[in-house]
Design a protein around this motif. Structure first.
Motif, PDB file in Angstrom:
ATOM      1  N   VAL A 127       0.765  -1.310   0.172  1.00  0.00           N
ATOM      2  CA  VAL A 127      -0.021  -0.089  -0.026  1.00  0.00           C
ATOM      3  C   VAL A 127       0.931   1.220  -0.192  1.00  0.00           C
ATOM      4  O   VAL A 127       0.660   2.011  -0.782  1.00  0.00           O
ATOM      5  CB  VAL A 127      -0.894  -0.046   1.140  1.00  0.00           C
ATOM      6  CG1 VAL A 127      -1.803   1.336   1.403  1.00  0.00           C
ATOM      7  CG2 VAL A 127      -2.012  -1.226   1.079  1.00  0.00           C
ATOM      8  N   ILE A 128       1.857   1.165   0.893  1.00  0.00           N
ATOM      9  CA  ILE A 128       2.642   2.482   0.935  1.00  0.00           C
ATOM     10  C   ILE A 128       3.328   2.777  -0.333  1.00  0.00           C
ATOM     11  O   ILE A 128       3.633   4.063  -0.551  1.00  0.00           O
ATOM     12  CB  ILE A 128       3.636   2.417   2.484  1.00  0.00           C
ATOM     13  CG1 ILE A 128       4.080   3.922   2.638  1.00  0.00           C
ATOM     14  CG2 ILE A 128       4.832   1.511   1.964  1.00  0.00           C
ATOM     15  CD1 ILE A 128       4.698   3.934   4.074  1.00  0.00           C
ATOM     16  N   VAL A 129       3.953   1.969  -1.076  1.00  0.00           N
ATOM     17  CA  VAL A 129       4.897   1.902  -2.104  1.00  0.00           C
ATOM     18  C   VAL A 129       3.567   2.539  -3.336  1.00  0.00           C
ATOM     19  O   VAL A 129       4.208   3.330  -3.957  1.00  0.00           O
ATOM     20  CB  VAL A 129       5.630   0.675  -2.535  1.00  0.00           C
ATOM     21  CG1 VAL A 129       5.914   0.846  -3.978  1.00  0.00           C
ATOM     22  CG2 VAL A 129       6.412   0.381  -1.412  1.00  0.00           C
ATOM     23  N   ILE A 130       3.009   1.927  -3.477  1.00  0.00           N
ATOM     24  CA  ILE A 130       1.666   2.401  -4.478  1.00  0.00           C
ATOM     25  C   ILE A 130       1.384   3.716  -4.387  1.00  0.00           C
ATOM     26  O   ILE A 130       1.235   4.644  -5.222  1.00  0.00           O
ATOM     27  CB  ILE A 130       0.649   1.417  -4.476  1.00  0.00           C
ATOM     28  CG1 ILE A 130       0.804  -0.179  -5.026  1.00  0.00           C
ATOM     29  CG2 ILE A 130      -0.580   1.902  -5.597  1.00  0.00           C
ATOM     30  CD1 ILE A 130       1.442   0.096  -6.443  1.00  0.00           C
ATOM     31  N   GLY A 131       1.256   4.001  -3.054  1.00  0.00           N
ATOM     32  CA  GLY A 131       0.649   5.546  -2.558  1.00  0.00           C
ATOM     33  C   GLY A 131       1.922   6.551  -3.108  1.00  0.00           C
ATOM     34  O   GLY A 131       1.377   7.594  -3.651  1.00  0.00           O
ATOM     35  N   SER A 132       2.891   6.334  -2.715  1.00  0.00           N
ATOM     36  CA  SER A 132       4.095   6.740  -2.918  1.00  0.00           C
ATOM     37  C   SER A 132       4.366   7.291  -4.282  1.00  0.00           C
ATOM     38  O   SER A 132       4.372   8.508  -4.862  1.00  0.00           O
ATOM     39  CB  SER A 132       5.358   6.385  -2.116  1.00  0.00           C
ATOM     40  OG  SER A 132       5.327   5.986  -1.044  1.00  0.00           O
ATOM     41  N   ILE A 133       4.202   6.053  -5.176  1.00  0.00           N
ATOM     42  CA  ILE A 133       4.277   6.446  -6.778  1.00  0.00           C
ATOM     43  C   ILE A 133       3.288   7.358  -7.098  1.00  0.00           C
ATOM     44  O   ILE A 133       3.450   8.241  -7.942  1.00  0.00           O
ATOM     45  CB  ILE A 133       4.404   4.907  -7.413  1.00  0.00           C
ATOM     46  CG1 ILE A 133       5.431   4.018  -7.008  1.00  0.00           C
ATOM     47  CG2 ILE A 133       4.187   5.477  -8.895  1.00  0.00           C
ATOM     48  CD1 ILE A 133       5.403   2.717  -7.638  1.00  0.00           C
ATOM     49  N   THR A 134       2.111   7.053  -6.811  1.00  0.00           N
ATOM     50  CA  THR A 134       0.803   8.081  -7.099  1.00  0.00           C
ATOM     51  C   THR A 134       1.163   9.426  -6.574  1.00  0.00           C
ATOM     52  O   THR A 134       0.846  10.422  -7.591  1.00  0.00           O
ATOM     53  CB  THR A 134      -0.384   7.525  -6.548  1.00  0.00           C
ATOM     54  OG1 THR A 134      -0.643   6.099  -7.074  1.00  0.00           O
ATOM     55  CG2 THR A 134      -1.538   8.270  -7.014  1.00  0.00           C
ATOM     56  N   ALA A 135       1.549   9.603  -5.556  1.00  0.00           N
ATOM     57  CA  ALA A 135       1.564  11.027  -4.875  1.00  0.00           C
ATOM     58  C   ALA A 135       2.849  11.944  -5.750  1.00  0.00           C
ATOM     59  O   ALA A 135       2.259  13.052  -5.753  1.00  0.00           O
ATOM     60  CB  ALA A 135       2.111  10.930  -3.492  1.00  0.00           C
TER      61      ALA A 135
END
Length: 701
Positions: A297-305
């Motif tokens: 979750v945190i990696v996918i969110g970081s890429i998106t952000a």
């Protein structure tokens, strides 16, 4: 003993908007002969949402006083030991979401009266947005996975109708189909996650599933050996990636700008895109037991952000800048979820709902004032012509970039601090992404602000720029403009926000402030955009607001670190003036000011020096082309293979035509014995008897 909420009142929350939607959609359209007019349609839907808002506020106040509700309203069916029902779970999380959804929806409904005033589909639009509100309320109030899935799919269906509202336009049809299909990819993972939990726990109810969380954590997926809870949580989050537009399932959201501006505010601010964030927060008892799922979750969110923010820098369409901002901020919320700071993610969801709805509706007000021209390169100097839109848009932008004392500061700064304190694998990259994203957000936000409201007045001239420069599907747009029926329903003045050559200010024309039904929602949304963070951070993050609702494991210490460092909302804002996020935001604003107000040659220099980078961003990292080539192309290849090999060769060629040919061949042989001579028939009978005897009593045994 805690007070029990009334099931009848709770039922009225989703059913009131549904009733308004039915009145406008059935009686106000050709479906039943346009029985009611525009006034009745918008009055019925607004009244329905207003009733829902009043009851939602009463419910939140009652919940804060200790009232509870978690029971089934209606049992649909019983399958063995599995009960499929409609029920509500009302706690601080769902009550807060009910208030956010209904309040933003009410503002959008009022705003729509002015924005869609000249559109022939006025009643139909009100029906859709009220139906959307019903679906979202059913989602956030649910107490079981079945109802969650119903609301989940219902918001997807109505968003399809809203994005393709002007259904005679090829680009709108392409956009709503794209949104629908991309969300089906995510929803496939979502239903797999629900299925895994159902198979393992034997129940569809949240509470009963959560009670078995420790047992589920020790189970594996049969035949694969993966930890069951990790697999189920990742599958659930894949559903959230579709609804909340996380990389790589984000591609639908920018194209959804093809719909009218009010639905941009409704879908992208408080409702559909936040469904995934709400769902993960609701499932915190499960996600907390899987560090693997949280890391994903945190990696996918970081890429998106970070990477979706970059795309906002090069946009010229005012609505698309705000759309990419939404993608980036959803990434921030997802990062907070992955950092095990669920309450911070929900807090940012709430603050973001108000200031992002404000920015979308502000953009719509600008579009009205510019006679439906969306290209920021054709604007400039609107501040003196549209003072209310200007000041409210400025407040929304300041909240978005995280200016101390504004609502966005409290939630965004808390996310950055939570990620910094997190021990989840991937938190290091996330920390860099959210910090870099602060500068990027400030730059594109104030690039839009300066281009629209300050500087040279570039309107009322022969436009050198395409006013709605959708980089994709330009041929479809051109075809739409050359072949569209000028008398079709969609070709109203409200629809001209997407029609080249039919809008924009003529030479000598000046922009105008929007009517009160447009500016009133802007003012009402600006108030919480400024103050709600200051008022709510204490109880929501560091108090008992989410006690017994959101669960955080003892091994995840991010929230504990935030509580230790919190010394009041005022002290936090004053300290924020000394921190890196504030200086990064200030640098982004200053750089935008220099590039677009002081020295406009700088962007041109960057473009010439880094043309390859601009091309990469202009093509949105080639994600659309990749999807078209790999997934759409692969689907076409598989479909063609199944058609030619399966349908034509196997089914038609072998099974249908082949069986007919075989029967014809057999008939041709047998026909030779049908001569009419008795001795021929006797010979065939003797041969048949001999063959039978040899088969059943072979002489070689």
């Amino acid at each position: 003993m805690a007070e029990q909420l009334s099931s009848s009142l709770l039922l009225a929350v989703p059913l009131a908007p549904l009733a308004g939607s039915a009145i406008a959609g059935l009686l106000g359209t050709k479906f039943l002969g346009n029985v009611v007019g525009r006034k009745v349609s918008h009055s019925a839907t607004i009244l329905g949402v207003l009733i829902a808002l009043i009851i939602s506020v009463q419910t939140l106040l009652a919940v804060l006083d200790g009232a509870t509700f978690n029971q089934d309203i209606y049992t649909w069916m019983q399958v063995g030991t599995i009960k499929l029902a409609v029920g509500f779970q009302i706690d601080t999380l769902s009550a807060m979401m009910m208030c956010v959804v209904t309040s933003v929806s009410l503002m959008v409904h009022i705003y729509t009266i002015g924005y869609m005033a000249e559109d022939d589909g006025y009643n139909r639009f009100f029906s859709y947005i009220s139906l959307f509100t019903f679906a979202m309320l059913m989602l956030v109030m649910s107490n079981n996975f079945l109802q969650l899935f119903f609301g989940w799919e219902a918001v997807g269906l109505v968003s399809y109708l809203l994005i393709g509202f002007w259904y005679t336009r090829p680009t709108a049809i392409f956009a709503n189909m794209k949104a629908f299909l991309v969300n089906r990819v995510g929803d496939f993972g979502f239903i797999l996650g629900i299925g895994l939990l159902l198979a393992a726990s034997g129940t569809m109810h949240y509470g009963e599933t959560f009670l078995q969380a420790d047992k589920l954590a020790g189970m594996v997926v049969p035949g694969i050996g993966w930890p069951l809870l990790t697999a189920a949580c990742i599958c659930l989050f894949i559903g959230a990636m579709g609804k909340s537009a996380q990389f790589p399932l984000h591609v639908w959201l920018p194209d959804s700008m093809e719909g009218p501006t009010p639905i941009s505010a409704l879908i992208h601010a408080a409702t559909m895109v936040t469904a995934g964030i709400f769902m993960v927060a609701r499932m915190s008892p499960l996600f907390e037991l899987s560090d693997g799922a949280l890391s994903f979750v945190i990696v996918i969110g970081s890429i998106t952000a970070l990477f979706m923010g970059f795309l906002g820098i090069i946009q010229n369409d005012i609505k698309r800048v705000v759309a990419y901002s939404t993608l980036s901020q959803l990434g921030y919320m997802t990062v907070a979820l992955g950092a095990s700071a669920y309450s911070v993610a929900v807090f940012h969801l709430m603050t973001h709902a108000f200031f992002k709805a404000l920015l979308f509706l502000g953009a719509g007000s600008v579009i009205i004032g510019m006679h439906h021209d969306q290209d920021m390169r054709n604007m400039g100097g609107l501040r003196k012509y549209m003072p209310i839109t200007w000041i409210t848009s400025l407040l929304g932008s300041l909240a978005l970039i995280g200016t101390p004392f504004f609502s966005g500061f409290y939630s965004k700064d808390s996310i950055i601090e939570a990620v910094h304190a997190s021990n989840i694998p991937g938190a290091g990259f996330a920390n860099f992404a959210v910090l870099a994203g602060v500068f990027v957000t400030a730059f594109y936000s104030f690039r839009m602000y300066f281009l629209v409201f300050h500087g040279e007045e570039r309107f009322g001239k022969a436009h050198a720029h395409d006013s709605h420069a959708h980089d994709d599907h330009k041929q479809a747009v051109a075809a739409d403009h050359s072949h569209a029926d000028p008398h079709a329903e969609h070709d109203s003045d409200a629809h001209h926000e997407e029609d080249h050559g039919h809008h924009g200010l003529a030479p000598g024309q000046k922009p105008h402030e929007s009517p009160w039904v447009v500016t009133l929602p802007l003012v009402l949304l600006a108030i919480p955009s400024v103050i709600i963070g200051y008022l709510a951070i204490g109880p929501m993050l560091h108090g008992d607001f989410f006690k017994d609702v959101i669960f955080v494991g003892e091994n995840h210490t991010a929230m504990e670190t935030l509580r230790e460092e919190f010394h009041g909302a005022g002290a936090m804002a004053l300290h924020g003036l000394q921190t890196a996020p504030f200086w990064l935001a200030l640098a982004g604003v200053a750089f935008a000011y220099y590039c677009y107000m002081v020295n406009p040659r700088v962007p041109a220099w960057f473009y010439n020096k880094f043309k390859f980078l601009h091309t990469l961003l202009d093509n949105k990292y080639y994600m659309d082309k990749f999807n078209q080539a790999v997934f759409a192309g692969g689907a076409r290849a598989v479909g063609t293979g199944l058609w030619k090999g399966g349908d034509r060769a196997l089914i038609d060629g072998l099974m249908v035509n082949g069986s007919a040919k075989m029967i014809g061949w057999f008939s041709t042989i047998t026909r030779t014995f049908q001569t009419g001579y008795i001795y021929h028939y006797a010979f065939v009978m003797i041969v048949g008897v001999m063959a039978t005897l040899l088969y059943f009593f072979p002489f070689w045994r």
